[in-house]
Enzyme design. Structure first.
Site, mmCIF file in Angstrom:
data_model
loop_
_atom_site.group_PDB
_atom_site.id
_atom_site.type_symbol
_atom_site.label_atom_id
_atom_site.label_comp_id
_atom_site.label_asym_id
_atom_site.label_seq_id
_atom_site.Cartn_x
_atom_site.Cartn_y
_atom_site.Cartn_z
ATOM 1 N N LYS A 13 -20.429 -1.336 -82.916
ATOM 2 C CA LYS A 13 -21.046 -0.142 -83.518
ATOM 3 C C LYS A 13 -20.302 0.303 -84.774
ATOM 4 O O LYS A 13 -20.915 0.585 -85.791
ATOM 5 C CB LYS A 13 -21.074 1.026 -82.518
ATOM 6 C CG LYS A 13 -21.885 0.776 -81.267
ATOM 7 C CD LYS A 13 -22.042 2.050 -80.433
ATOM 8 C CE LYS A 13 -20.727 2.622 -79.906
ATOM 9 N NZ LYS A 13 -20.021 1.775 -78.931
ATOM 10 N N ARG A 86 -23.554 10.239 -75.606
ATOM 11 C CA ARG A 86 -23.012 9.379 -74.561
ATOM 12 C C ARG A 86 -23.354 9.880 -73.164
ATOM 13 O O ARG A 86 -23.025 9.215 -72.185
ATOM 14 C CB ARG A 86 -21.495 9.354 -74.672
ATOM 15 C CG ARG A 86 -20.915 8.132 -75.345
ATOM 16 C CD ARG A 86 -19.427 8.402 -75.501
ATOM 17 N NE ARG A 86 -18.618 7.226 -75.526
ATOM 18 C CZ ARG A 86 -18.205 6.638 -76.649
ATOM 19 N NH1 ARG A 86 -18.623 7.053 -77.814
ATOM 20 N NH2 ARG A 86 -17.406 5.606 -76.576
ATOM 21 N N ARG A 125 -8.731 -6.609 -80.898
ATOM 22 C CA ARG A 125 -9.051 -5.804 -82.082
ATOM 23 C C ARG A 125 -7.785 -5.156 -82.669
ATOM 24 O O ARG A 125 -6.938 -4.677 -81.946
ATOM 25 C CB ARG A 125 -10.049 -4.707 -81.684
ATOM 26 C CG ARG A 125 -10.264 -3.664 -82.769
ATOM 27 C CD ARG A 125 -11.515 -2.879 -82.559
ATOM 28 N NE ARG A 125 -11.424 -1.926 -81.455
ATOM 29 C CZ ARG A 125 -12.432 -1.137 -81.101
ATOM 30 N NH1 ARG A 125 -13.606 -1.237 -81.705
ATOM 31 N NH2 ARG A 125 -12.296 -0.287 -80.100
ATOM 32 N N ARG A 158 -5.509 0.114 -81.145
ATOM 33 C CA ARG A 158 -5.853 1.410 -80.572
ATOM 34 C C ARG A 158 -5.248 1.490 -79.185
ATOM 35 O O ARG A 158 -5.309 0.527 -78.436
ATOM 36 C CB ARG A 158 -7.389 1.521 -80.468
ATOM 37 C CG ARG A 158 -8.005 2.171 -81.684
ATOM 38 C CD ARG A 158 -9.495 2.083 -81.677
ATOM 39 N NE ARG A 158 -10.132 2.584 -80.457
ATOM 40 C CZ ARG A 158 -11.455 2.720 -80.322
ATOM 41 N NH1 ARG A 158 -12.262 2.399 -81.312
ATOM 42 N NH2 ARG A 158 -11.959 3.168 -79.190
ATOM 43 N N ARG A 169 -13.427 2.235 -69.805
ATOM 44 C CA ARG A 169 -14.456 2.666 -70.760
ATOM 45 C C ARG A 169 -15.798 2.011 -70.456
ATOM 46 O O ARG A 169 -16.851 2.626 -70.612
ATOM 47 C CB ARG A 169 -14.019 2.338 -72.193
ATOM 48 C CG ARG A 169 -12.999 3.346 -72.736
ATOM 49 C CD ARG A 169 -12.127 2.783 -73.834
ATOM 50 N NE ARG A 169 -12.853 2.338 -75.001
ATOM 51 C CZ ARG A 169 -12.409 1.404 -75.862
ATOM 52 N NH1 ARG A 169 -11.245 0.814 -75.660
ATOM 53 N NH2 ARG A 169 -13.126 1.065 -76.888
#
Ligand code: ADP
Ligand code: ZN
Length: 217
Positions: A13, A86, A125, A158, A169
């Site tokens: 996203k 969400r 990531r 992160r 998550r």
């Protein structure tokens, strides 16, 4: 252009939104980015949300809704929502805002992604602390290890991209956010895009969808 990008953590996203917003001149309203910026500044809002974000839990609806409403109010040029809504409550708040402002959503896009791919993507990531560019050790490594190609600042992981928090998550997504898909499927112009392909292929499809939505509006 007003659009909503739905999708599991790691579906791409953020990467796609940045490109699309430049292309179409919309404001990029990314709740996760906004929260991380506040946490970085140690602002009152940052201090309020940091525990939730770090643990991979949702920030309370009232806090998110207030923040997003102020961003929507300030974005008359149009917007792309990335990471919002969400929950059912957030979706209702968005509907209410649209109604009060006499506006509608032009497109809702779901970026679909298999769970095992997501876990691998997120744990590899890395993000630039300077300009926010996103890299991936597997698929899009920086030219020089640990350094941003664009601005040279250090790359960091992160703190919610550890495997345990990624799984948390995903659970939250499946429980609270996935049910919104069927709601949006019925109520809006809805597109399901396979996020498991190369970023360039996904961008091309998304540009086609939003381009057509602009013309149709
Ligand atoms: P991802 O989609 O990869 O999980 P985001 O950057 O969108 O990452 O969000 C990171 C974190 O910020 C979430 O795990 C959550 O704690 C918080 N957050 C972001 N958007 C929302 C939202 N709409 N409602 C509640 N919490 C949110
Ligand atoms: Zn950078």
């Amino acid at each position: 252009m007003r659009a909503v990008l739905l999708g599991a953590p790691g579906a791409g996203k953020g990467t796609q939104s940045k490109i699309l917003c430049e292309r179409f001149g919309m404001a990029h309203i990314a709740t996760g980015d906004l929260f991380r910026a506040e946490i970085g500044k140690k602002s009152p809002l940052g201090l309020k949300v940091q525990d939730y974000v770090q643990k991979g839990m949702l920030v309370p609806d009232s806090v998110v809704i207030e923040l997003v409403a102020s961003k929507l109010d300030a974005s008359a040029q149009g917007w792309l929502l990335d990471g919002f809504p969400r929950t059912h409550e957030q979706a209702q708040a968005l509907d209410k805002w649209l109604e009060q402002n006499g506006q509608k959503i032009d497109a809702v896009v779901l970026l679909s992604m298999k769970e095992d791919v997501v876990v691998r993507r997120l744990t590899s990531r890395r993000t630039c602390g300077g300009c926010g560019a996103v890299f991936n050790l597997d698929t899009r490594p920086p030219r020089e290890e640990g350094k941003c190609d664009a601005c040279g600042a250090a790359l960091t992981q992160r703190n919610d991209d550890t495997e345990a928090t990624v799984r948390k998550r995903l659970m939250v997504f499946n429980d609270l956010t996935a049910p919104l898909i069927s709601y949006y499927k019925h109520a809006h112009d809805f597109y399901d895009v396979d996020g498991g392909r190369s970023p360039e292929a996904v961008t091309k499809e998304l540009e086609g969808i939003l381009g057509a939505a602009v013309k149709g509006a």
